[in-house]
Design a protein around this motif. Structure first.
Motif, PDB file in Angstrom:
ATOM      1  N   SER A 121     -36.332  20.408 -21.755  1.00 21.83           N
ATOM      2  CA  SER A 121     -36.978  19.230 -22.322  1.00 21.83           C
ATOM      3  C   SER A 121     -37.925  18.546 -21.335  1.00 21.83           C
ATOM      4  O   SER A 121     -37.530  18.184 -20.220  1.00 21.83           O
ATOM      5  CB  SER A 121     -35.914  18.225 -22.778  1.00 21.83           C
ATOM      6  N   THR A 123     -39.165  15.605 -21.896  1.00 22.48           N
ATOM      7  CA  THR A 123     -38.688  14.221 -21.897  1.00 22.48           C
ATOM      8  C   THR A 123     -37.557  14.039 -20.888  1.00 22.48           C
ATOM      9  O   THR A 123     -37.507  13.038 -20.160  1.00 22.48           O
ATOM     10  CB  THR A 123     -38.210  13.829 -23.312  1.00 22.48           C
ATOM     11  N   GLN A 124     -36.669  15.027 -20.818  1.00 20.23           N
ATOM     12  CA  GLN A 124     -35.560  14.982 -19.856  1.00 20.23           C
ATOM     13  C   GLN A 124     -36.084  15.020 -18.427  1.00 20.23           C
ATOM     14  O   GLN A 124     -35.617  14.270 -17.561  1.00 20.23           O
ATOM     15  CB  GLN A 124     -34.629  16.175 -20.111  1.00 20.23           C
ATOM     16  N   GLY A 155     -44.176  15.397 -24.019  1.00 15.52           N
ATOM     17  CA  GLY A 155     -42.893  14.717 -23.964  1.00 15.52           C
ATOM     18  C   GLY A 155     -42.930  13.455 -24.811  1.00 15.52           C
ATOM     19  O   GLY A 155     -43.988  13.054 -25.314  1.00 15.52           O
ATOM     20  N   ASP A 182     -41.898  18.451 -28.158  1.00 18.42           N
ATOM     21  CA  ASP A 182     -40.836  18.713 -27.187  1.00 18.42           C
ATOM     22  C   ASP A 182     -39.479  18.935 -27.859  1.00 18.42           C
ATOM     23  O   ASP A 182     -38.696  17.999 -28.042  1.00 18.42           O
ATOM     24  CB  ASP A 182     -40.747  17.522 -26.216  1.00 18.42           C
ATOM     25  N   TYR A 183     -39.210  20.195 -28.222  1.00 19.71           N
ATOM     26  CA  TYR A 183     -37.907  20.598 -28.734  1.00 19.71           C
ATOM     27  C   TYR A 183     -37.492  21.882 -28.030  1.00 19.71           C
ATOM     28  O   TYR A 183     -38.350  22.654 -27.581  1.00 19.71           O
ATOM     29  CB  TYR A 183     -37.954  20.789 -30.256  1.00 19.71           C
ATOM     30  N   PRO A 184     -36.188  22.147 -27.907  1.00 17.45           N
ATOM     31  CA  PRO A 184     -35.719  23.288 -27.111  1.00 17.45           C
ATOM     32  C   PRO A 184     -36.410  24.607 -27.463  1.00 17.45           C
ATOM     33  O   PRO A 184     -36.444  25.009 -28.623  1.00 17.45           O
ATOM     34  CB  PRO A 184     -34.220  23.341 -27.429  1.00 17.45           C
ATOM     35  N   GLY A 249     -29.034  22.606 -27.021  1.00 19.08           N
ATOM     36  CA  GLY A 249     -29.904  21.609 -27.625  1.00 19.08           C
ATOM     37  C   GLY A 249     -29.736  21.483 -29.127  1.00 19.08           C
ATOM     38  O   GLY A 249     -29.766  20.364 -29.674  1.00 19.08           O
TER      39      GLY A 249
END
Length: 295
Positions: A121, A123-124, A155, A182-184, A249
């Protein structure tokens, strides 16, 4: 943007450095290992020699590309003037978080922080910095100097101007950028890895052998490379890591790695990088040691 810092001199890192340097950017190639830097530069030089032999570039072009690359063992020194950083370290969320925390401290405020992650991610990763709006995914394909696609991953907090600048930059270096959310697994690996995993399941269940599975996909589906050979090329450890990220995820069992893949990675059979995976690269590229276990 003129100064591009690339973190990691491995397969992806040296390919990214090669590409930016070939398009006249000043590249700072960073790795904690002096041996990795030496090997990375040797790979770039070898790949440039191939381009010279094919008359795609001149010897002068090769020499200029190499001259555009400066190596660093120190992250702090390597990124101090960077307009863009592309992190291409191992696909490990903890390691990437550590690197981005340090980048946030060492880089100028203007610097865009990009990661070449293939599944983790954005964002992570951005959350460990004080500039999440300047963090973005820039997922190159291997081999970087040849493959046109770059997934540009936004993100949750990525700013529009950062997205637009990164897309424009990808075009300058001859790539085709595709904007992704932003997705796995993003798009490429969300589709590719389940196919590879199902191919491994097909082998695991004894439906067919390695070459048979790859032949069906190459001749029947017009794939340039069979999924098991492609898994060897990517690295079985990388495939496992990406599948685990998607499984964690989405919490969906369809992304659960095949037990055979897990065992091969535990046994150190990682594909080309280790000399053996679904094919044996140490003696004969046609050997199928794994397939014989299920025949």
């Amino acid at each position: 943007m003129k100064n591009i810092a690339v973190i990691g001199a491995g397969t992806m890192g040296n390919g990214i450095a090669h590409t930016f340097a070939q398009f006249h950017f000043n590249v700072q190639l960073i790795d904690v290992s002096a041996a990795a830097l030496e090997k990375g530069l040797a790979t770039i030089s070898k790949n440039l020699d191939r381009m010279v032999a094919k008359e795609k570039i001149s010897i002068a072009d090769k020499n200029q590309t190499l001259a555009n690359i400066t190596t660093f063992n120190s992250l702090k020194d390597g990124v101090k003037n960077a307009d863009l950083v592309v992190e291409a370290a191992t696909e490990n969320a903890v390691l990437k978080a550590k690197i981005f925390k340090e980048l946030d401290d060492y880089c100028p405020e203007k610097t865009i922080l990009a990661t070449n992650t293939s599944s983790i991610s954005i964002t992570q990763i951005a959350a460990v910095t004080k500039r999440p709006e300047k963090v973005i995914g820039m997922h190159f394909m291997n081999p970087v100097p040849i493959m046109k696609l770059v997934e540009i991953i936004r993100g949750y907090n990525t700013a529009d101007d950062v997205m637009n600048s990164t897309v424009a930059l990808a075009k300058i270096i001859g790539k085709t950028p595709v904007e992704v959310n932003d997705y796995p697994g993003f798009v490429a690996n969300r589709i590719l890895m389940p196919m590879i995993n199902e191919s491994i399941e097909t082998l695991y269940n004894g439906v067919a052998g390695v070459q048979e599975i790859d032949t069906v996909m190459m001749l029947g589906m017009a794939h340039p490379m069979g999924p098991l050979q492609l898994a060897d090329f990517i690295g079985l450890d990388v495939c496992l890591s990406i599948l685990n990220v998607m499984y964690d995820g989405f919490k969906n069992p369809k992304y659960a790695p095949c037990p055979l893949l897990v065992n091969m990675v535990l046994a150190g059979k990682l594909g080309i990088k280790s000399g053996e995976g679904f094919y044996d690269y140490s003696k004969s590229r046609k050997a199928e040691k794994v397939a014989k276990m299920f025949s």
